[in-house]
Structures are given as structure tokens and as C-alpha cells.
Design a protein around this motif. Sequence first.
Motif: not given
Length: 561
Positions: A246-265
Motif C-alpha cells: 500500500g505504501a508503494r502504491r500511494v508513495g508514502w514511506n515505501a522504503d520504511l514499510m518495505s524494510r519492516r516487511f522484510l524484517d518481519c519475514a
Amino acid sequence: MAFLLGPGDLSIVAAEAQRRGISVALEGKPKATAAAGPRHLVALGSMLDDASEPLPVILSEALSGALGDPILLQVLEGSFMRLGDQISADEARSARAPLDARLSEMKAIDRAMLADRTRTWLAELRDRHIGDIEVAYVTESLARSWLAHGDVERARRLAKTAIKADPSWTTPRSTLAQIEAEGGHWHEAAAAIPDDMIETLPSSGLAFLLRMRSLADDREGTVALLDQVVARDEDDLVLMWEAADGARRVGWNADLMSRRFLDCAAQADLSGVLDHLSQISAGGHRPLNDKVVLQSVLRRAGLSDVQPETYLLPEERSEAEKGLRLGGAERWILKPASLFGGKGIQMLTQGAEGVPDIGPAVLQRYVEPPWLVDGHKAHVRTYLLVLPGPRRGIWMSMDGPARLSPLAWSDGGHGADLGAHVTNTNLHWDRPDLLVEQDPEQDNKGHVRRMARVLDGMAAERPESVPVARLQAFCKRLVEGLSAELHQPMAGLLALDLMFDADGRPWVLEVESRPQISAGGVPLVGRLHARLGREALPILSAYLEGRDPPEVSGDWQRILR
């Protein structure tokens, strides 16, 4: 504060107690009767403090009194849905087993019968003057049944009836949101869940709402939800994927949310990656796991030859019966359209007296002789990872589970015992001859094995068959033909179940647009899914970060751009 309710006193009042935050305990063992059993469950659903019997025992007894009554059966299903964390997942599965079997039968009925039952059940609801919560349970369940039968408008009306009956229950709102999502109505799907419920949504509900708002290009609403995800400090893998996408789609803190997903994974059971992707497929794929729909799509795509000779029922009944009499095949397989776990399959022999009427179904020529693995018929499962957007692509897993029939085909291949002909393990759990290895490292023993091992064995047995190359070419042609059906606005996962004939030619058994990703009591399958999830991460992270995903990642290979 707690009310002690005797076996004869439990009623819808208990549900009202739950709404007001009053705990309810049982005094004595409730009697399971058709009139009272499911009402016990309404009270027990998510507020049981104490009972003289374990909850699964109470559930099973109430179920035994409800199986003959479709109204009470629907209420009982709703009660199971409200169990929450009261019992473990294994206990819930065990207690639900008879209910799931009965509900599977109900979902397989044809549309005309379902319409008749809908009228009957709703009339009974009025005649019995039962409470709103039961009305909500029944109509919500009917909504899901009609959605499965493809009648979106009727499903929508029933879901709205359930919401009106019990405005505080989130499940019918989720059902309505799913109905709208199936039709690509992202705004309507997001609107089905009001803002005043967002704070109480579980992670799965918040993830769904994030997806709907981002797909609806609702930047303000999506950012508000992303703020809440950050504030909650969630570590749920499903939610973090949706937040990153969602962050990637709307252009809001996409890098931060991507890192949090990978950390979670990195901390998760990585089979959960596959499980999540299989669930979000529901928003973009047609129900290809419906065998009538699948065959219709294959015909339109010019792919009829990827399955054996097939007739659609009931519309092609006369042609099917002619094929059964004169088609040149000794055996045929009759499969219900909504077949799950191999249940409902029937073997018919040439010259049989007509085709049984089991509602929507397919009649297929039996593929014989099949390729045998240690004398047993087998099928393999491969997965397709579908990514949308400018870096659109489809990756195929070159490994996964392979399932063998418990009865050797060479011994029983000419008999009627489905143990020799049906390879789906779920159908055979009660058979003493089913062997499932409990050591996840043993991948070439028993009746559930590793797909790569089976393909290696085929190559060693007949090098000219080139099974891996043949399988890749087959799947590439299949997905090219289905590309319009596979197009979707979000990442997703499909499963292909394939078998081989004695010449090594692959055939499609099933395409699941919402595959169940679970070990299912087979440790090897859990290990394979976890590895495939881990190896999918480089593809998913590149997609989230706007980079070109790799062509190969472990056992994932790109087969279509």
C-alpha cells in the motif's frame, strides 16, 4: 461478574450478555438437542470461562444434535467462527471435522436446490421468531454460499441483511467487502467496513482494508491506516506485506514499510508468505478451482488439450452419456465442480447406465496408464507467483509436494477402490495403508514426497522424457493461454496440480486460485512451503522496491513476462 446458566437456561440472552462484557459460565453439562444445542454455542462462542467438559466435547455434542437441521447447522457454523482463542487450532479442526464435511456437501448442491433451501431457511427464521444474532449467522452463511455459486447480487443482499440483523458483528461486513472485491469494486469494498470499527479490527481485517483503500486510489484513507500500522507496531506478516504494498502504491514511506516487511519475514514461519499470497489471490482471480469454470476458461483459451476429454454437467449431459457409452475409454472420472480434498469423486466404467446427477460437475476420461512412482499413481503440485504492474511476471516453483495414491495402481488399478486412483491425501487419512513420513528430511518415502525427487526419478527411468523441461514448457503454454484470467492488480499465488501419463505427458488436474498453504499433518510439506516462502523473498522485495525481480530465485523460475 458472571452468570451461571443451567443446561435448560442458555438462550440468546447469553449473547446479549457477551455484548455487554458480562462473562458467562456453564453449570452442568449442556444437553445437545436440535432446539437448544446451537444456542449453547452462541453463548459459548467467545466468552466461555468455565465448563464441566472441554469445549470441543461440548461443540461435538451440540453438532450431533444439529446435523439434521440446516438452520441450526448454519447457526452452529457461526458459533465456531466466534471461538477466537478459546481452544487450540488442532482442537478446533478436530471438533469442526463433522461440520466441515456436512458444509462441503451443502456447498456442492446446485443453484436451484440452494435457492429452494434459502427460501425455506429464511421462512423458518421468521416462523421461529429467533433472535437477530441467529438471523445474522444464517444469512451471512447463505451469502457466502451464494457467492461460491456466482450469484453476486443475491450474496450482496443477504450480507446486508446479516449486517442489519447484527450491526456489531464484523464478519458479515467482511463478507460484503469480499463480495465487492470479487467484482473489482474497491471503493465499495472499503466502505463496507466503517471507520468506527477500524481500531477493533484484527490484523487480517486491517490488511484487507489497506488493500482495498490502496486499490481504490484513496491516498488519504490509506495513509491513515498506515499511520495506525506504525502506531500498533505490528509484526503480522500479512499486515506488513499489505502495508508495504500500500505504501508503494500511494508513495508514502515505501522504503520504511518495505524494510519492516522484510524484517518481519526474516522472523516468520516463511510458509506464511505463500499462505498470504494465496489468500490475496481471491481479489483478482476468477474461481479457477471450480472445475466447470476452469474447463470453460481453458476452452476459450484454446487449451482444451491440457485436460483429458471433458464434458460439463448438466449442460452437456447427453454428449457425456454418449461418450460414456461409446467414447473408447474404459473408465471415466466424475468430479463435482466445487470438489475439495478429493471428496465426491466417482469412478464410472464404459457402458454405465447414465451419469449420476450430482449438480454442477465434470466428467473426464480417465488418463491411463498413468506414470507410476514405485507402482503408485501420483500427482505433483507446483505454484505460480503472479506479480502485476510494469514489472509484471509469473514465476513457477520447480519444487513442491508430490502425492501418491495409498494403494498400488499395479495391484488395484483395475478395481473400483479409489485408493488406487485418487492421489489426494485428504481423502485417505482414515486408511491404514496411507503412509506419511513424520521426518521432514525424508523426502522420498511414503505417500507424500518431494516433487523434485519424483521428477528426478522420472528422468532416471526414462531420460528421453525430460520431465523438468517438458513441465516448464507445459506450464508456460498454460499461463500464456490463461494470461487474461491471471491478470490482477495485486501479487498473488496459484497452485497447479498435475499428473503424468505413462509417456511422461503432463495433464492438468486442478488450478487453485486460493490454494491452502498448510502442512496438513505432513512435516515435509511444511518444510517445502517454508523454503519456497524464503526463496520468494528476493522476488517480492524487488517488486516492493521498484527493482527488476530476479529471473531465478532458488526453486522459483520466471516463465512469463
